[in-house]
Design a protein around this motif. Sequence first.
Motif, PDB file in Angstrom:
ATOM      1  N   CYS A   1     -68.237  -7.101 -35.832  1.00 60.03           N
ATOM      2  CA  CYS A   1     -66.841  -6.645 -35.900  1.00 60.03           C
ATOM      3  C   CYS A   1     -66.213  -6.912 -37.264  1.00 60.03           C
ATOM      4  CB  CYS A   1     -66.006  -7.336 -34.831  1.00 60.03           C
ATOM      5  SG  CYS A   1     -66.373  -6.775 -33.166  1.00 60.03           S
TER       6      CYS A   1
ATOM      7  N   LEU B   1     -67.340   1.000 -36.153  1.00 54.41           N
ATOM      8  CA  LEU B   1     -67.156  -0.286 -35.494  1.00 54.41           C
ATOM      9  C   LEU B   1     -67.435  -0.066 -34.029  1.00 54.41           C
ATOM     10  CD1 LEU B   1     -63.737  -1.853 -36.520  1.00 54.41           C
ATOM     11  CD2 LEU B   1     -65.978  -2.860 -36.820  1.00 54.41           C
ATOM     12  N   THR B   2     -68.268  -0.891 -33.442  1.00 56.15           N
ATOM     13  CA  THR B   2     -68.485  -0.740 -32.003  1.00 56.15           C
ATOM     14  C   THR B   2     -68.199  -2.064 -31.310  1.00 56.15           C
ATOM     15  OG1 THR B   2     -70.807  -1.061 -32.515  1.00 56.15           O
ATOM     16  CG2 THR B   2     -70.130   1.177 -32.009  1.00 56.15           C
ATOM     17  N   PRO B   3     -66.902  -2.362 -31.131  1.00 58.33           N
ATOM     18  CA  PRO B   3     -66.539  -3.624 -30.493  1.00 58.33           C
ATOM     19  C   PRO B   3     -66.861  -3.575 -29.005  1.00 58.33           C
ATOM     20  CG  PRO B   3     -64.587  -2.282 -30.807  1.00 58.33           C
ATOM     21  CD  PRO B   3     -65.724  -1.541 -31.451  1.00 58.33           C
ATOM     22  N   PRO B   4     -67.101  -4.738 -28.407  1.00 54.76           N
ATOM     23  CA  PRO B   4     -67.310  -4.780 -26.963  1.00 54.76           C
ATOM     24  C   PRO B   4     -65.971  -4.522 -26.283  1.00 54.76           C
ATOM     25  CG  PRO B   4     -67.070  -6.983 -27.818  1.00 54.76           C
ATOM     26  CD  PRO B   4     -67.000  -6.066 -28.999  1.00 54.76           C
ATOM     27  N   GLU B   5     -65.997  -3.884 -25.148  1.00 58.80           N
ATOM     28  CA  GLU B   5     -64.751  -3.709 -24.396  1.00 58.80           C
ATOM     29  C   GLU B   5     -64.391  -5.031 -23.730  1.00 58.80           C
ATOM     30  OE1 GLU B   5     -62.327  -1.500 -24.260  1.00 58.80           O
ATOM     31  OE2 GLU B   5     -63.437  -0.576 -25.917  1.00 58.80           O
ATOM     32  N   GLY B   6     -63.210  -5.067 -23.155  1.00 63.62           N
ATOM     33  CA  GLY B   6     -62.816  -6.231 -22.380  1.00 63.62           C
ATOM     34  C   GLY B   6     -62.363  -7.376 -23.248  1.00 63.62           C
TER      35      GLY B   6
ATOM     36  N   ARG C   1     -69.183 -10.495 -20.718  1.00 61.19           N
ATOM     37  CA  ARG C   1     -69.161  -9.465 -21.774  1.00 61.19           C
ATOM     38  C   ARG C   1     -70.465  -9.372 -22.550  1.00 61.19           C
ATOM     39  NH1 ARG C   1     -64.346 -11.057 -25.489  1.00 61.19           N
ATOM     40  NH2 ARG C   1     -64.270  -8.894 -26.180  1.00 61.19           N
TER      41      ARG C   1
END
Lengths: 346, 322
Positions: B254, B263-268, B285
């Motif tokens: 991130c 950017l591929t951030p985790p959801e949640g 997560r």
Amino acid sequence: MSEEGAPIFELLDVEKIFTITRATGPLKRETLRLPALDGVRLRIKQNTSLALVGESGSGKSTLVRILLGLNEPSNGQALFRGRPIVEARKGLRAPFHRDVAMIYQDARGSLNPRMSVEALIAEPIRHFRLCAEKEIPARVAALLARVGLPADVAKAYPAGLSGGQVRRVAIARALASEPSVLVADEAVSGLDVSTQAQLLNLLADLKRTMGLTLVFITHDLGVASYLCQEIAVLYLGRIVETGPTNDVLNAPAHPYSAALRRAAPAFFEPIAEPLPGEIPSPVNLPPGCRFAGRCPRRQDDCLALDPPLGRVLPGRHAACIHPLTGSPGGPAERGDAAPSNPDAVL
Amino acid sequence: MTALLSVQNLTLHRGSRRILDDVSFDVPKGGTLALVGESGAGKSTIAVALMGLLTRAEASVEGKAILEDTGDLFTLRPRAWTRIRGRRLAMIFQDAGAALDPCYTVGGQIVSTLRRNLGLSRKAARARAVELLESVGIPDAAARLGAYPHELSGGMQQRVMIAIALSGNPALLFADEPTSALDVTIQAQIMRLILDEVRAHGSSCIFVLHDLALASQSCDEVVVLYAGQVMEAGDAKTLLSDPRHPYTALLKSCVLEIGTAELTPPEGSVPSYDAMPAGCRFATRCPNALPRCAGEKPPLVPRDGRNVACWNPVGVPKAEAA
Ligand SMILES: Nc1ncnc2c1ncn2[C@@H]1O[C@H](COP(=O)(O)OP(=O)(O)OP(=O)(O)O)[C@@H](O)[C@H]1O
Ligand SMILES: Nc1ncnc2c1ncn2[C@@H]1O[C@H](COP(=O)(O)OP(=O)(O)OP(=O)(O)O)[C@@H](O)[C@H]1O
Ligand code: SF4
Ligand code: SF4
Ligand SMILES: [Mg+2]
Ligand SMILES: [Mg+2]
């Protein structure tokens, strides 16, 4: 003014002078002029994204307050779609208020703690009478989904939400009036990297799908590079460089932009050598170039001339007599009237 | 390297909420350590607990924090704390503007701190205050003593805080996000200043940072926290260049650098304390999660030159990981 490509915002030699008083002794006070913005020229076109970066106190928030009509320029003109901003925003239901939305850094402080999330988001919808009363809950739910919040957040109060969630609520509320411009002052700073990344992707997506124009104050050059096509670098009340973000950051023309770029943290590199000297006091600006006291490229002529923003390369402008990239854009060299340079276009 | 401070199995509850869960790490003598992790991970809680700023009514603490030449900080009496705080241990807060009292001049605040901590006379304290402000690069220091905090820029306020924190020659300095409100040029200046001062005194420093790149530039050691648990800890270069823990890898992915296109951030987000898994708190997560993770807490064990708490680390073949 024609509709095609007409700028949303246009600042023409905007100056903002604050008057401050300070005690100089018992019972003695002096009044000083503090030029927070000085000779600022900027055009912000539809569906662009502009990052405002620069040292603390350089005038970023003041510039945004002028765009929002919260401050009136002391000199020069600040126009919204060709009309003076202060005029365009007259009247509670003026289209300006619908069109231009703001997200503050202190999202929690900007939301009334006694209102539920649903009421907070419904407020602008009701104010601008955007839909029938009975459609409001569905509209709020759609906005919450848009910013990636679960529907049950509608019943919550700001105190019950995390920092990232509160920022999302602030964005949902800003979007509720269906604005065409979103102005954000440090909207993602101080958040976790993962929350920040989620919000940046959300804003990038809104820009793409809704054609939003973004004006984004940040001190994180990575954020500017990721989200904004264009950048304006401020130093002591003056825009010292503009251009496409990655071009400016990869090959800065103004020595101050270069210093900013060097100071951005990079993995495993030594921490950048700081600029020598102190940022001068805005109430007592030095003669000539305002960066001269700290500039590694300073020459004698820098102390004689206060360089205006001039074209150094196509699409690139800098206020420097000896730029690092391109050719100097000062009126002395080019003969063009740089202070009213027509192609300082963003 | 010997440890100046050794935090051992620190568990901290606020009411029924387990805010810190079995946290252990060592601060090397003369070294710098970064605590990193998302908001609510417990970074500031560690700092205030180690500074003895939490009352028993606020929080219950288990475990030890052994400070060289002093012993376990958690068993110190209030009287002993007054000898240690500000002298052996000092702290720089995130928001210097808020930490300085707006009603008193900068000089007044430094002088009273010096008199309290070092027992100096008013005159000696004034002279020392000027020296300190000069040492943190404030020009015209004698004149600045009469300034009120709002008359200084954010960067100068932070330098005043650093001067105050260093006034007692602390063995260990905590700097809780000392630069997050400042622009990058001032940030670089302040970080160098803190590091130079810490090195000049042979002190150690614990930084709380949210910028991993900045941590890699300024710290010898890194401790990655998530929801009050240590996920990965060790040498900054080893850990940040090649993370083993899925959470460290995620934090690193991130980080935005100039030119980052995707950017591929985790959801949640971090679960609430009522919904925290009993085992690895990152399990809700984690892209690498195994069935056992939510129920069984992985121990912090040495692996590839650092310590990792994970049943299924990054870059380790499955069979070996289990
Ligand atoms: N209402 C005001 N009255 C007097 N001076 C002001 C006022 N608002 C801002 N200033 C001054 O104007 C200058 C520009 O301030 P501004 O807040 O626009 O800076 P900024 O670039 O947003 O800084 P930061 O990054 O710290 O937020 C500063 O010198 C500031 O002290
Ligand atoms: N005074 C307090 N009373 C009750 N709970 C608290 C208090 N201070 C912190 N907490 C809780 O303890 C947990 C850890 O908080 P802490 O401030 O240590 O996190 P942090 O890692 O410093 O986060 P940040 O990056 O946001 O500063 C959070 O869940 C927080 O809500
Ligand atoms: S005009 Fe001169 S002093 Fe100013 S930024 Fe350019 S080189 Fe430096
Ligand atoms: S693999 Fe399991 S133990 Fe490791 S971080 Fe993921 S959830 Fe935690
Ligand atoms: Mg500002
Ligand atoms: Mg904290």
